[in-house]
Design a protein around this motif. Structure first.
Motif, PDB file in Angstrom:
ATOM      1  N   VAL A   1       0.845  -1.200   0.000  1.00 38.17           N
ATOM      2  CA  VAL A   1       0.000   0.000   0.000  1.00 38.17           C
ATOM      3  C   VAL A   1       0.879   1.249   0.000  1.00 38.17           C
TER       4      VAL A   1
ATOM      5  N   HIS B   1       2.059  -2.300  -5.399  1.00 40.43           N
ATOM      6  CA  HIS B   1       0.593  -2.263  -5.382  1.00 40.43           C
ATOM      7  C   HIS B   1       0.135  -3.432  -4.519  1.00 40.43           C
ATOM      8  N   PRO B   2      -1.003  -3.283  -3.824  1.00 39.84           N
ATOM      9  CA  PRO B   2      -1.497  -4.401  -3.021  1.00 39.84           C
ATOM     10  C   PRO B   2      -1.581  -5.701  -3.827  1.00 39.84           C
ATOM     11  N   LEU B   3      -1.906  -5.551  -5.119  1.00 42.67           N
ATOM     12  CA  LEU B   3      -2.039  -6.738  -5.955  1.00 42.67           C
ATOM     13  C   LEU B   3      -0.715  -7.484  -6.091  1.00 42.67           C
TER      14      LEU B   3
ATOM     15  N   ARG C   1      -0.071  -9.325  -2.986  1.00 42.96           N
ATOM     16  CA  ARG C   1      -0.967 -10.469  -2.972  1.00 42.96           C
ATOM     17  C   ARG C   1      -0.394 -11.602  -3.829  1.00 42.96           C
TER      18      ARG C   1
ATOM     19  N   VAL D   1     -13.427 -12.257  -3.341  1.00 38.61           N
ATOM     20  CA  VAL D   1     -13.454 -10.930  -3.960  1.00 38.61           C
ATOM     21  C   VAL D   1     -12.075 -10.581  -4.515  1.00 38.61           C
ATOM     22  N   GLY D   2     -12.051 -10.116  -5.752  1.00 40.60           N
ATOM     23  CA  GLY D   2     -10.793  -9.706  -6.363  1.00 40.60           C
ATOM     24  C   GLY D   2     -10.044 -10.849  -7.020  1.00 40.60           C
ATOM     25  N   ARG D   3     -10.406 -12.085  -6.751  1.00 34.53           N
ATOM     26  CA  ARG D   3      -9.759 -13.220  -7.417  1.00 34.53           C
ATOM     27  C   ARG D   3     -10.788 -14.323  -7.620  1.00 34.53           C
TER      28      ARG D   3
ATOM     29  N   ARG E   1     -16.786 -11.786 -13.695  1.00 33.26           N
ATOM     30  CA  ARG E   1     -15.857 -11.171 -12.761  1.00 33.26           C
ATOM     31  C   ARG E   1     -16.109  -9.669 -12.712  1.00 33.26           C
TER      32      ARG E   1
ATOM     33  N   HIS F   1     -16.828  -7.387  -9.439  1.00 32.68           N
ATOM     34  CA  HIS F   1     -16.020  -6.214  -9.120  1.00 32.68           C
ATOM     35  C   HIS F   1     -16.871  -4.960  -8.996  1.00 32.68           C
TER      36      HIS F   1
ATOM     37  N   ALA G   1     -18.291  -5.195  -5.561  1.00 32.76           N
ATOM     38  CA  ALA G   1     -17.236  -4.984  -4.565  1.00 32.76           C
ATOM     39  C   ALA G   1     -16.852  -3.508  -4.502  1.00 32.76           C
TER      40      ALA G   1
ATOM     41  N   ALA H   1     -12.220  -3.166  -1.690  1.00 31.94           N
ATOM     42  CA  ALA H   1     -12.060  -3.717  -3.033  1.00 31.94           C
ATOM     43  C   ALA H   1     -10.665  -3.412  -3.560  1.00 31.94           C
ATOM     44  N   ARG H   2     -10.197  -2.206  -3.295  1.00 38.62           N
ATOM     45  CA  ARG H   2      -8.875  -1.813  -3.768  1.00 38.62           C
ATOM     46  C   ARG H   2      -7.813  -2.693  -3.121  1.00 38.62           C
ATOM     47  N   LEU H   3      -7.982  -2.922  -1.804  1.00 44.16           N
ATOM     48  CA  LEU H   3      -6.998  -3.728  -1.088  1.00 44.16           C
ATOM     49  C   LEU H   3      -7.086  -5.197  -1.487  1.00 44.16           C
ATOM     50  N   ALA H   4      -8.226  -5.604  -2.049  1.00 48.66           N
ATOM     51  CA  ALA H   4      -8.341  -6.978  -2.532  1.00 48.66           C
ATOM     52  C   ALA H   4      -7.739  -7.098  -3.928  1.00 48.66           C
ATOM     53  N   GLY H   5      -7.151  -6.007  -4.421  1.00 45.80           N
ATOM     54  CA  GLY H   5      -6.472  -6.060  -5.695  1.00 45.80           C
ATOM     55  C   GLY H   5      -7.350  -5.694  -6.880  1.00 45.80           C
ATOM     56  N   ILE H   6      -8.541  -5.183  -6.611  1.00 43.41           N
ATOM     57  CA  ILE H   6      -9.415  -4.785  -7.719  1.00 43.41           C
ATOM     58  C   ILE H   6      -9.044  -3.374  -8.153  1.00 43.41           C
TER      59      ILE H   6
END
Lengths: 509, 330
Positions: free
Chosen positions: A62, A81-83, A86, A111-113, B196, B200, B203, B211-216
């Protein structure tokens, strides 16, 4: 090549070296090194503002460090980036849960994946995967449950599943036990040990010494953005860690009790009940602090809200100062001389974008005539500024936005808001949730001083040592009823036995 | 007491269900009221396939705009520029076509491209300049309306006969444009529930930081939602040009597509803050508004009273949803 491999094996799962990070006007982290091996639980502690969150955010991609390196399995990486973090198997469970309250557990975990092909979701795989995690954690809710309808503890488990679902090899838990009661905490700590055994590197942030010492292999203390020290658990003690955190001995952590003259109760509840609680009966005397303990969902929070009229009693009797009353709204309760510090500081306690002063004046303004202009002068001639100084709110100025203050200073402001009205009964729900050790001690002193001035304090707390430490008497709740009362000096075992409902099982024998 | 039993909270976890219930109820009640009104005013001819087709036909423009608005609101944004964009689409289409069939495709593509561009601009202003979406899209709408009003005073050009097939062409008893609206709704529903991108969208609207922290890439999701929303508005402009045979710079404003699209989305149970709601709710809101219009026309009641009732329904719907949610939470 072989040598390189064995090097990698010997290297910690992650290592942060000489991390420095500044924000405008603040050095948040200064030359901090921190590492964690596979199968290790490394506790990170420090007062609020010590730099724990910043360090975690650097690890999570972050924030980017101004200086220093991060190594994963011995290899330097950049996490922009957080991604990216991850993808490297770093998962962070933030203190403020980030669930989507309206979506299902399965949606939240993935969520997100989200699994699937060509952008199409594989809902069956999501549900099956989620069910597997929930079973593994012994959960009773299903993958289709709406996240917002779960308890905090259950939501926490969803957060952990969410972190693990992407094969997290590094798991950071920021204050995971802050909102949990003792039983739920035990369960969570067991889960942490299970993950450790599976080789996950775990960073565990907590203010609660007991939880740290129950689970951590290594403990690192930060203070003012600097590393104070790292100790193996066996080679240190809670006292030493607290000393490292605050930089001095904490004397009189819990203030001394003073013998009080028995008098007439200021509050009597008889047969009180509503949708969540039943058959509540107790008395509260001037000059005493009574703590209400119990598991999450035991009704202890509902009791506080009932007394304050936020979710009023629908049955039974309530007597305040000798008069039968029925506060149906918070305003009724305030007029009766009841104050209430909410357990959800951000949502219910504060107007985050308003100043310290505005927040401190809120309760006074609530009962002021609508066209009056309450200035800075509180009733009884004591200025609100003076009151804020007395409770020791530390801010750049009382005009500063309150969201910029630490949790401890925010909580002191909320307390000052009620002290300004001098209520005869002060109900405090989780008065020290998520605030640092020094601020906790200050809150305890303030509550004790307030009780000593002849008022009654009812604290509702999930922190067992706190309940035992500050209370003159303990009320223990179980499944919406009062399970029993304990005097000062009760042990944690006594409280847990009542809170878990053991005496009901023993009774028929 | 086993450990599991000590942990397990009472089984009160709510399972999401009945997402169809509220929209279905709204549609049924609306159609029932429509039939009652037709019978009461001795216009039973309206209770027929042609009657219903006519009823739905009058909702197509609002319906397509509202489908786009649903996306914008679901990601936690909102779009007040849609009404103007409808006008822009209608005017540009008829002005470029000037009655010439060979200009149909280029003009349509131009309108859609322009709409997408406006949507991307909206999205970028919201996500990159961090302007509140209400202000951002209001501003963009005013700019567009200003340029349009300065350039065109009246109906501009006309569309060729062939282009009117878009609005008037039929497949059996149903018109092409009705089919288009429902096809779009179906596609959007599939996109929201099965892809997906849809996950998103929910989310991002439900918890942007989470959502941002989950990589979206939440900014991208918001921009995309705005682009699709504006595309829907541009498409509606094409439809109106086809239906009216020409475009005028006030067709969007006269339809109040900005506020009405928001109203029907909200009636359909989509939360203004984003993250909750969906397509069928919006469609039910559209049909409710369509039925109201028809009922008042049949009854020959003053249009202002219709406006009053619409307003009351919007407020009542939101209050009902708020009450229901509160009941669940407590």
């Amino acid at each position: 090549m072989g040598a390189g491999l064995s090097m990698a094996e010997a290297a910690p799962r992650f290592e942060m070296r000489g991390i420095r990070r500044t924000f405008p006007g603040v050095v948040a982290l200064d030359d901090v090194s921190f590492s964690c091996a596979a199968g290790e639980v490394h506790a990170l502690c420090g007062e609020n503002g010590a730099g724990k969150s910043t360090l975690i955010k650097v690890l999570g991609g972050v924030h980017q460090p101004d200086a220093g390196t991060i190594l994963l399995d011995g290899k330097p990486v950049r996490l922009n980036h957080p991604l990216e973090a991850r993808r490297h198997g770093i998962s962070i469970i933030h203190q403020e849960l980030s669930l989507l309250p309206e979506r299902s557990v399965a949606d939240n975990i993935y969520v997100g994946r989200e699994p699937g092909r060509l952008g199409l979701l594989d809902r069956a795989a999501m549900r099956a995967g989620a069910e597997t995690w929930l079973r593994r954690f012994g959960c009773r809710f299903g993958a289709d449950a709406v996240a917002g309808s779960l308890s905090i503890a259950e939501q926490q488990v969803v957060e952990i599943a969410k972190a693990l679902v992407f094969n997290a090899r590094i798991l950071v838990m920021d204050e995971p036990t802050a909102a949990l009661d003792e039983t739920e905490t035990e369960r969570l700590l067991a889960l942490v040990r299970q993950l450790r055994a599976e080789g996950v590197a775990i960073v565990f942030i907590s203010h609660r010494m007991r939880h740290l010492f129950a689970v951590a292999d290594t403990i690192t203390v930060l203070k003012d953005g600097k590393l104070v020290g790292t100790r193996p658990r066996g080679a240190t003690s809670p006292e030493e860690i607290v000393r490292m955190m605050v930089g001095r001995e904490l004397k009189d952590y819990y203030p001394a009790r003073r013998a009080r003259a028995p008098g007439a109760p200021v509050l009597t509840v008889a047969g009180g009940g509503n949708e969540w609680i039943e058959g509540i009966g107790f008395e509260l005397y001037p000059g005493e602090i009574v703590a209400v303990a119990g598991l999450e969902g035991s009704g202890k929070a509902a009791l506080g809200r009932a007394i304050f009229g936020a979710a009023p009693f629908s049955r039974g009797q309530m007597v305040v100062g000798g008069q039968a009353v029925r506060p149906n709204t918070p305003l009724d309760a305030i007029r009766l001389g009841i104050g209430y510090v909410s357990d959800d500081r951000k949502a219910e306690g504060l107007a985050l974008r308003q100043s310290v002063l505005e927040n401190a004046l809120l309760a006074m303004r609530g009962i002021a005539a609508i066209f009056s202009r309450p200035g800075r002068t509180a009733p009884r001639g004591r200025g609100i500024d003076q009151l804020l100084r007395e409770v020791d709110v530390r801010a750049a100025g009382y005009d500063q936005q309150i969201r910029l203050l630490s949790g401890g200073n925010q909580q002191k402001t909320v307390l000052a808001r009620w002290l300004a009205l001098a209520p005869r009964i002060l109900v405090c729900a989780e008065p020290t949730r998520g605030i640092d050790v020094a601020a906790k001690a200050a809150i305890y002193r303030l509550l004790r001083a307030y009780a000593d001035s002849g008022k009654a304090v009812l604290t509702i707390t999930s922190d067992l040592p706190e309940a035992i430490g500050i209370a003159d008497r303990l009320l223990v709740m179980h499944e919406g009823r009062l399970a029993g009362e304990l005097p000062a000096g009760a042990t944690e075992e006594d409280v847990v036995a009542l809170a878990a409902g053991h005496q009901f099982e023993a009774a028929p024998a | 007491m086993s450990e599991a039993a000590a942990i397990a909270a009472p089984a009160r976890a709510r399972v999401r269900s009945g997402a169809w219930l509220a929209p279905a109820m709204i549609v049924l009640c609306s159609l029932a009221a429509y039939c009652v009104a037709a019978a009461a005013t001795h216009q039973t001819g309206q209770i027929s396939v042609d009657g219903f087709v006519g009823l739905i036909q009058r909702t197509v423009a609002l319906g397509i705009v509202a489908l786009g608005q649903t996306l914008a609101i679901l990601v936690g944004s909102i779009d007040l520029s849609v009404a103007t964009l409808v006008s822009v689409g209608a005017v540009m289409a008829s002005w470029m076509m000037q009655g010439q069939p060979d200009m149909m495709v280029p003009a349509s593509l131009f309108v859609l491209a322009l709409s997408a561009l406006v949507g991307v601009a909206n999205g970028l202003i919201v996500t990159q300049l961090r302007v509140n979406p209400l202000i951002a899209t209001l501003g963009v709408g005013l700019v567009l309306q200003g340029i349009l009003s300065a350039s065109f005073q009246d109906f501009a050009g006309s569309v060729p006969k062939e282009f009117q097939i878009f609005a008037y062409g039929t497949v059996g008893p149903v018109t092409l444009s009705i089919l288009l609206m429902f096809a779009l709704a179906l596609v959007e529903w599939l996109a929201l529930s099965r892809t997906r991108f849809g996950a998103h969208v929910y989310a991002t609207g439900g918890n942007p930081e989470g959502a941002r922290l989950a990589g979206i890439k939440t900014a991208r999701v918001v921009v995309l939602a705005h682009m699709l929303c504006s595309l829907a508005a541009g498409l509606t402009g094409l439809y109106l040009a086809s239906r009216l045979r020409s475009g005028a710079p006030w067709v969007g404003r006269d339809g109040v597509y900005d506020l009405e699209s928001i109203a029907v989305v909200v009636i359909g149970g989509t939360v203004l803050a984003g993250g909750k709601g969906g397509v069928w709710g919006t469609m039910s809101g559209v049909i409710l508004f369509g039925c109201l219009d028809a009922i008042f026309t049949m009854a020959g009641v003053d249009a202002f009273i219709k406006q009053v009732l619409r307003g009351a329904i919007v407020v009542a719907a939101v209050a009902a949803y708020a009450y229901r949610t509160k009941g669940h939470v407590a």
